[in-house]
Design an enzyme around this catalytic site. Structure first.
Site, PDB file in Angstrom:
ATOM      1  N   SER A  13       0.831  -1.200   0.000  1.00 37.66           N
ATOM      2  CA  SER A  13       0.000   0.000   0.000  1.00 37.66           C
ATOM      3  C   SER A  13       0.864   1.247   0.000  1.00 37.66           C
ATOM      4  O   SER A  13       1.970   1.251   0.558  1.00 37.66           O
ATOM      5  CB  SER A  13      -0.872  -0.017   1.256  1.00 37.66           C
ATOM      6  OG  SER A  13      -1.452   1.247   1.473  1.00 37.66           O
ATOM      7  N   TYR A  70      -2.301  -1.606  10.926  1.00 40.05           N
ATOM      8  CA  TYR A  70      -2.542  -2.097   9.565  1.00 40.05           C
ATOM      9  C   TYR A  70      -1.379  -1.727   8.646  1.00 40.05           C
ATOM     10  O   TYR A  70      -0.815  -2.573   7.947  1.00 40.05           O
ATOM     11  CB  TYR A  70      -3.858  -1.509   9.016  1.00 40.05           C
ATOM     12  CG  TYR A  70      -3.894  -1.470   7.511  1.00 40.05           C
ATOM     13  CD1 TYR A  70      -4.146  -2.622   6.774  1.00 40.05           C
ATOM     14  CD2 TYR A  70      -3.617  -0.282   6.814  1.00 40.05           C
ATOM     15  CE1 TYR A  70      -4.124  -2.585   5.385  1.00 40.05           C
ATOM     16  CE2 TYR A  70      -3.600  -0.236   5.440  1.00 40.05           C
ATOM     17  CZ  TYR A  70      -3.848  -1.392   4.719  1.00 40.05           C
ATOM     18  OH  TYR A  70      -3.818  -1.361   3.357  1.00 40.05           O
ATOM     19  N   LYS A 100       1.823  -4.006   6.563  1.00 40.78           N
ATOM     20  CA  LYS A 100       2.235  -3.916   5.159  1.00 40.78           C
ATOM     21  C   LYS A 100       3.743  -3.705   5.075  1.00 40.78           C
ATOM     22  O   LYS A 100       4.447  -4.340   4.291  1.00 40.78           O
ATOM     23  CB  LYS A 100       1.504  -2.773   4.449  1.00 40.78           C
ATOM     24  CG  LYS A 100       0.005  -2.988   4.285  1.00 40.78           C
ATOM     25  CD  LYS A 100      -0.286  -4.163   3.372  1.00 40.78           C
ATOM     26  CE  LYS A 100      -1.767  -4.482   3.258  1.00 40.78           C
ATOM     27  NZ  LYS A 100      -2.025  -5.802   2.657  1.00 40.78           N
TER      28      LYS A 100
HETATM   29  N1  UFG Z   1     -12.820  10.795   3.455  1.00 40.64           N
HETATM   30  C1  UFG Z   1     -13.867  11.619   3.791  1.00 40.64           C
HETATM   31  N2  UFG Z   1     -15.004  11.056   4.292  1.00 40.64           N
HETATM   32  C2  UFG Z   1     -15.143   9.706   4.469  1.00 40.64           C
HETATM   33  C3  UFG Z   1     -14.060   8.875   4.135  1.00 40.64           C
HETATM   34  C4  UFG Z   1     -12.913   9.449   3.630  1.00 40.64           C
HETATM   35  O1  UFG Z   1     -13.784  12.842   3.647  1.00 40.64           O
HETATM   36  O2  UFG Z   1     -16.204   9.266   4.928  1.00 40.64           O
HETATM   37  C5  UFG Z   1     -11.618  11.390   2.869  1.00 40.64           C
HETATM   38  C6  UFG Z   1     -10.341  11.131   3.629  1.00 40.64           C
HETATM   39  O3  UFG Z   1     -10.113  12.133   4.592  1.00 40.64           O
HETATM   40  C7  UFG Z   1      -9.313  11.153   2.504  1.00 40.64           C
HETATM   41  C8  UFG Z   1     -10.082  10.575   1.302  1.00 40.64           C
HETATM   42  O4  UFG Z   1     -11.447  10.787   1.613  1.00 40.64           O
HETATM   43  O5  UFG Z   1      -8.920  12.446   2.184  1.00 40.64           O
HETATM   44  C9  UFG Z   1      -9.848   9.097   1.059  1.00 40.64           C
HETATM   45  O6  UFG Z   1     -10.095   8.375   2.254  1.00 40.64           O
HETATM   46  P1  UFG Z   1     -10.199   6.775   2.255  1.00 40.64           P
HETATM   47  O7  UFG Z   1     -10.515   6.354   3.644  1.00 40.64           O
HETATM   48  O8  UFG Z   1     -11.109   6.329   1.177  1.00 40.64           O
HETATM   49  O9  UFG Z   1      -8.751   6.327   1.811  1.00 40.64           O
HETATM   50  P2  UFG Z   1      -7.344   6.631   2.507  1.00 40.64           P
HETATM   51  O10 UFG Z   1      -6.545   7.383   1.518  1.00 40.64           O
HETATM   52  O11 UFG Z   1      -7.458   7.188   3.853  1.00 40.64           O
HETATM   53  O12 UFG Z   1      -6.854   5.138   2.736  1.00 40.64           O
HETATM   54  C10 UFG Z   1      -6.396   4.390   1.660  1.00 40.64           C
HETATM   55  C11 UFG Z   1      -6.601   2.895   1.902  1.00 40.64           C
HETATM   56  C12 UFG Z   1      -5.724   2.402   3.002  1.00 40.64           C
HETATM   57  C13 UFG Z   1      -4.320   2.892   2.848  1.00 40.64           C
HETATM   58  C14 UFG Z   1      -4.312   4.385   2.670  1.00 40.64           C
HETATM   59  C15 UFG Z   1      -2.953   4.976   2.508  1.00 40.64           C
HETATM   60  O13 UFG Z   1      -7.938   2.619   2.240  1.00 40.64           O
HETATM   61  O14 UFG Z   1      -5.704   0.998   2.932  1.00 40.64           O
HETATM   62  O15 UFG Z   1      -5.073   4.703   1.516  1.00 40.64           O
HETATM   63  O16 UFG Z   1      -2.369   4.528   1.337  1.00 40.64           O
HETATM   64  F1  UFG Z   1      -3.610   2.579   3.939  1.00 40.64           F
END
Ligand code: UFG
Length: 410
Positions: free
Chosen positions: A174, A199, A203
Site C-alpha cells: 500500500s 494495519y 504492510k
Molecule cells: N474521506 C472523507 N469522508 C469519508 C471517508 C474518507 O472525507 O467518509 C476522505 C479522507 O479524509 C481522505 C479521502 O477521503 O482524504 C480518502 O479516504 P479513504 O478512507 O477512502 O482512503 P485513505 O486514503 O485514507 O486510505 C487508503 C486505503 C488504506 C491505505 C491508505 C494509505 O484505504 O488501505 O489509503 O495509502 F492505507
C-alpha cells in the site's frame, strides 16, 4: 454450471483443526536443506500456470481473478470469507465463463495443515497474496488481531509455499508505507516512513520479511505492489466492493449515500493545503489495478521489462535459464492523478444523476493532505498504465452499487 467452480473436497477447512504450534516445531534444518531447490518457472504460457490467489473473494482479489482467468491462467483461491462472500467466487466464474479453471477453498491462511494440502493438490506456480485485514481504524483497536492475522498468516503461507518450492509471489502492499510522503508525485525512490497504525505497519513488515527471504535465498521472486486508492467495479456490475457495516473509505460511503442507505457524506476537513482544502488521493480503477497484477506475472517470468533494481529497496537477483526472474521489485500502482474529496463527490453525482448531501466535519486523525503516484516505473518495466478515469470509476461503482444495493447479500 454455477457450482462447478466450488470444489467440495476433503480440504474443507472446517474439518481440520488449526495447529499453530506446528509452525514452530517444524521450522528447522529440514527447511534449510530445501532452500536450494528450484523455484517454479513463470516462463510458460498462462494456460500452463496455476496462480494461488489468497483473499481472492475480496474486492481487489475477485477482480484480479477475472483478469487472470481471461488471460488463460488457472486460478486457485483460498479465502476464509471473514470479510468477503462466496457469491463473489460464483460470479467470477459467471463473468469469465471459465468456472472450470477456478477452484475455491474456504481456508484461513493461518491453518497450515489445510494450506499444505492445497499446495499438495495443485501445482501452484505463483502466489498473489491479498488476504489480510485492512481497516485502518479497526487496526488501532485490535492490534493483536491485525499482527496475528496479517503477519503470522503470511509467515505460514510463505513457509508452506517454500516447502512446495513456490517462491514466486506478488504482495498487496500500500501507498501507506510512504506515510506522509517526502515527495509528490511519489516515486518508488521515496523513503518509507513509520506507519501510524498497525494495519500500515503489517504492510511495511511484510515488505521487509519478503525482502529478507530473497536475501537469504536468492531464488525468491518477489513483487511488492503499492496500491493507491482502488475504487470502481467490474463493468458487468456483478462484482464490486462490499464492505461490512458502515464503510470506512470514501467511495463505498458515497455510493451508499447515493442509494439512500446512508444520509450524508462526512467530508473530513476542508482546511488542508490542497486546491479546494479537502484531501487529495490517487484513485485507481480496480480493473486497472487487477491488470497490473497480470503484468507483474509477465515481469516475474521475464516476459517484460529489464528486471533492473530501480528505486529504493529494489533488488535484482539472478535470472533462471528460462528467463524467470528473482529479486525484489517494487511498483506503485496508481494513475498519477490526484482528486479531492469534493471532486470525487461531484463525479459520483454525475454518475448517479443525483445530488448528494455532504457536510464538512473535523479532519480524521492520521490522514494526510495529499498523495498521488508517479507511475513511470510500472509503465516502463511492466508495460502497464491505468486506462480508466475518475468518471469511469464512479460510473462502474454506481453500476455495481445500484444493481447490488446490499452487496452480495441480496
Ligand atoms: N474521506 C472523507 N469522508 C469519508 C471517508 C474518507 O472525507 O467518509 C476522505 C479522507 O479524509 C481522505 C479521502 O477521503 O482524504 C480518502 O479516504 P479513504 O478512507 O477512502 O482512503 P485513505 O486514503 O485514507 O486510505 C487508503 C486505503 C488504506 C491505505 C491508505 C494509505 O484505504 O488501505 O489509503 O495509502 F492505507
Amino acid at each position: 454450471g454455477s457450482e462447478m467452480c466450488i470444489r467440495d473436497s476433503t480440504l474443507d477447512g472446517k474439518t481440520c483443526t488449526p495447529n499453530y504450534l506446528t509452525i514452530a516445531s517444524t521450522y528447522n534444518k529440514e527447511k534449510n536443506e530445501r532452500y536450494l531447490m528450484a523455484n517454479k518457472s513463470l516462463a510458460t504460457a498462462p494456460a500452463d500456470q496455476t496462480i494461488l490467489v489468497t483473499g481472492g473473494a475480496g474486492f481487489i482479489g475477485s477482480h484480479t481473478c477475472v483478469e487472470l482467468l481471461e488471460q488463460g491462467y488457472n486460478v486457485v483461491v483460498v479465502d476464509d470469507l471473514s470479510n468477503s462472500s462466496e457469491e463473489a467466487i460464483r460470479r467470477i466464474g459467471e463473468i469469465t465463463g471459465k468456472p472450470e479453471k477456478l477452484t475455491f477453498y474456504q481456508v484461513d491462511i493461518l491453518d497450515r495443515e489445510v494450506l499444505d494440502k492445497v499446495f499438495a493438490a495443485h501445482d501452484i506456480d505463483a502466489i498473489i497474496h491479498f488476504a489480510g485485514f485492512k481497516a485502518v481504524g479497526e487496526s488501532t483497536q485490535k492490534p493483536l488481531e491485525y499482527y496475528w492475522n496479517n503477519v503470522t498468516g503470511s509467515l505460514v503461507l510463505f513457509d508452506v509455499a517454500r516447502n512446495h518450492d513456490v517462491k514466486n509471489i506478488i504482495f498487496s502492499s500500500s501507498a501507506t508505507v510512504y506515510g506522509d510522503p517526502e515527495m509528490i508525485p511519489i516515486t518508488e525512490d521515496c523513503p518509507k516512513h513509520e506507519a501510524t497504525n498497525p494495519y500500515g505497519e503489517t504492510k511495511s513488515m511484510l515488505e521487509r520479511i519478503l525482502t529478507d527471504l530473497h536475501r537469504a535465498d536468492p531464488e525468491w521472486n518477489v513483487v511488492l505492489l503499492r496500491y493507491f486508492n482502488p475504487i470502481g467495479a467490474h463493468e458487468s456490475g456483478r462484482i464490486g466492493e462490499d464492505p461490512k457495516g458502515i464503510p470506512n473509505n470514501l467511495l463505498p460511503y458515497v455510493a451508499q449515500v447515493a442509494t439512500g442507505k446512508l444520509e450524508c457524506i462526512q467530508v473530513f476537513g476542508d482546511d488542508y493545503p490542497t486546491p479546494d482544502g479537502t484531501g487529495v488521493r490517487d484513485y485507481i480503477h480496480v480493473v486497472d489495478l487487477a491488470r497490473g497484477h497480470v503484468k507483474a506475472l509477465d515481469f516475474m517470468g521475464g516476459k517484460v521489462g529489464t528486471g533492473k533494481a530501480i528505486g529504493l529497496g529494489s533488488i535484482e537477483g539472478p535470472v533462471a535459464e528460462d528467463g524467470t526472474r528473482s529479486g525484489v521489485a517494487i511498483f506503485n500502482l496508481g494513475t498519477g492523478t490526484g482528486s479531492s474529496v469534493l471532486e470525487v463527490i461531484k463525479s459520483f453525482e454525475q454518475a448517479c444523476g443525483k445530488e448528494l448531501q455532504y457536510r464538512i466535519i473535523e479532519r480524521r486523525p492520521g490522514d494526510i493532505a495529499e498523495n498521488y503516484a508517479a507511475c513511470d516505473k510500472a509503465a516502463t518495466e511492466l508495460g502497464w498504465v491505468a486506462e480508466y478515469d475518475l468518471a469511469r470509476m464512479c460510473a462502474d461503482a454506481w453500476n455495481w452499487q445500484s444493481q447490488n444495493p446490499n452487496g452480495y447479500n441480496a
